[in-house]
Design a protein around this motif. Structure first.
Motif, mmCIF file in Angstrom:
data_model
loop_
_atom_site.group_PDB
_atom_site.id
_atom_site.type_symbol
_atom_site.label_atom_id
_atom_site.label_comp_id
_atom_site.label_asym_id
_atom_site.label_seq_id
_atom_site.Cartn_x
_atom_site.Cartn_y
_atom_site.Cartn_z
ATOM 1 N N ALA A 43 -1.273 -9.250 7.293
ATOM 2 C CA ALA A 43 -0.637 -10.561 7.447
ATOM 3 C C ALA A 43 0.816 -10.496 6.989
ATOM 4 C CB ALA A 43 -1.404 -11.603 6.641
ATOM 5 N N SER A 71 -1.936 -13.421 11.288
ATOM 6 C CA SER A 71 -3.314 -12.916 11.242
ATOM 7 C C SER A 71 -3.998 -12.988 12.600
ATOM 8 C CB SER A 71 -4.129 -13.702 10.211
ATOM 9 O OG SER A 71 -3.623 -13.499 8.915
ATOM 10 N N GLN A 72 -3.755 -14.068 13.340
ATOM 11 C CA GLN A 72 -4.399 -14.226 14.638
ATOM 12 C C GLN A 72 -3.935 -13.151 15.615
ATOM 13 O OE1 GLN A 72 -1.745 -15.842 13.704
ATOM 14 N NE2 GLN A 72 -0.423 -15.691 15.496
ATOM 15 N N THR A 89 -6.029 -9.863 6.418
ATOM 16 C CA THR A 89 -5.606 -11.142 6.981
ATOM 17 C C THR A 89 -5.402 -12.172 5.878
ATOM 18 O OG1 THR A 89 -7.869 -11.942 7.318
ATOM 19 C CG2 THR A 89 -6.887 -10.652 9.111
ATOM 20 N N THR A 94 -10.442 -15.986 10.116
ATOM 21 C CA THR A 94 -9.840 -15.069 11.077
ATOM 22 C C THR A 94 -10.507 -13.700 11.002
ATOM 23 O OG1 THR A 94 -7.729 -16.227 10.858
ATOM 24 C CG2 THR A 94 -7.670 -14.053 11.847
ATOM 25 N N MET A 95 -10.722 -13.202 9.793
ATOM 26 C CA MET A 95 -11.389 -11.922 9.620
ATOM 27 C C MET A 95 -12.823 -11.965 10.153
ATOM 28 S SD MET A 95 -11.185 -8.752 8.419
ATOM 29 C CE MET A 95 -9.932 -8.588 7.126
ATOM 30 N N TYR A 217 -7.285 -14.013 0.833
ATOM 31 C CA TYR A 217 -6.940 -12.873 1.693
ATOM 32 C C TYR A 217 -8.054 -11.825 1.687
ATOM 33 C CZ TYR A 217 -2.020 -14.384 1.870
ATOM 34 O OH TYR A 217 -0.855 -15.084 2.075
#
Length: 256
Positions: A43, A71-72, A89, A94-95, A217
């Protein structure tokens, strides 16, 4: 500014950061077996911390290449087959897309950060709170809601009952910050750690804890890695080694 100083209390100068990392490196650096090339997708908000730790991680033979982005975007890259060994990320949802797709090992949270308002040095527009971001005389920029920082920013604005019409929506938090440092925007919402990283180029305005949000994170080894030993060493360092030391020195909070 006095109110923002609470965010950075107890954190040393850049020289102190170097000293802390160096002092911890002997005991915490990866073993001699962690060598070879390593590609880390991370990120954008991790840029300074990861770069701080890079020389120590490379001392035993790792050759690290970073790719920093929203992140995306990192998730999309991995889904489309981009080569990588580790991914970090700025949020867990997202992960989770990568976990669900079977592309990464079980992730672990390694750092946390909260949000702050960022303005020009000296705060010439007199921004004091989230409510000010709704003022018609302010050009405000936010990260896009598809980005963890943008999603969290919208959450804090909703919690505060503030409606902002942004001048633009940026695809990573560093681009959001740049709009303020370049003078294209009067204010933005970014991570506290990004305000710190920008130094004298900006000023920060505290978002109260009751209105704020915390970013967690996660980091994971990519299952298709060609250097599992090195990838696992990097992940371990993000939790307990030079990377973690650099994160703390840059103002991130501990994983738990």
């Amino acid at each position: 500014m006095a109110r923002f100083s609470r965010l950075t209390r107890g954190v040393g100068t850049a020289l102190a950061l170097v000293s802390v990392i160096a002092a911890c490196s002997t005991a915490a650096q990866p073993s001699g077996k962690a060598s070879g090339a390593l590609t880390v997708l991370a990120a954008a908000s991790l840029t300074e911390s990861f770069n701080d730790a890079k020389p120590i991680l490379e001392r035993d033979g790792l050759s690290i290449t970073y790719s920093f982005a929203g992140s995306q975007s990192l998730v999309t890259q991995l889904q489309q087959g981009a080569p990588a060994d580790v991914i970090a990320t700025a949020d867990q949802s997202t992960m989770q897309k990568l976990v669900d797709a079977g592309l990464v090992d079980p992730p672990t949270v390694f750092a946390r950060s909260s949000l702050a308002i960022v303005v020009a040095p000296g705060n010439p527009k007199g921004v004091k709170s989230l409510a000010d971001l709704a003022r018609s005389d302010l050009a405000v920029v936010l990260a896009d809601p598809s980005v963890p920082a943008g999603k969290l920013a919208q959450q804090v604005l909703d919690k505060a009952g503030v409606k902002v019409v942004p001048k633009s929506l940026e695809l990573d938090v560093k681009s959001t910050l740049t709009k303020v440092t370049s003078g294209e925007a009067d204010a933005a919402i970014v991570y506290v750690t990004d305000v710190r990283a920008a130094g004298a180029k900006v000023a920060g305005v505290t978002i109260p804890d009751e209105q704020n949000a915390v970013a967690s994170y996660p980091i994971a080894v990519v299952k298709a890695t060609g250097n599992r030993t090195g990838a696992e060493a990097f992940v371990n360092s993000a939790r307990h080694g030079p990377v973690q030391d650099a994160l703390m020195g840059r103002g991130f909070g501990p994983p738990s």
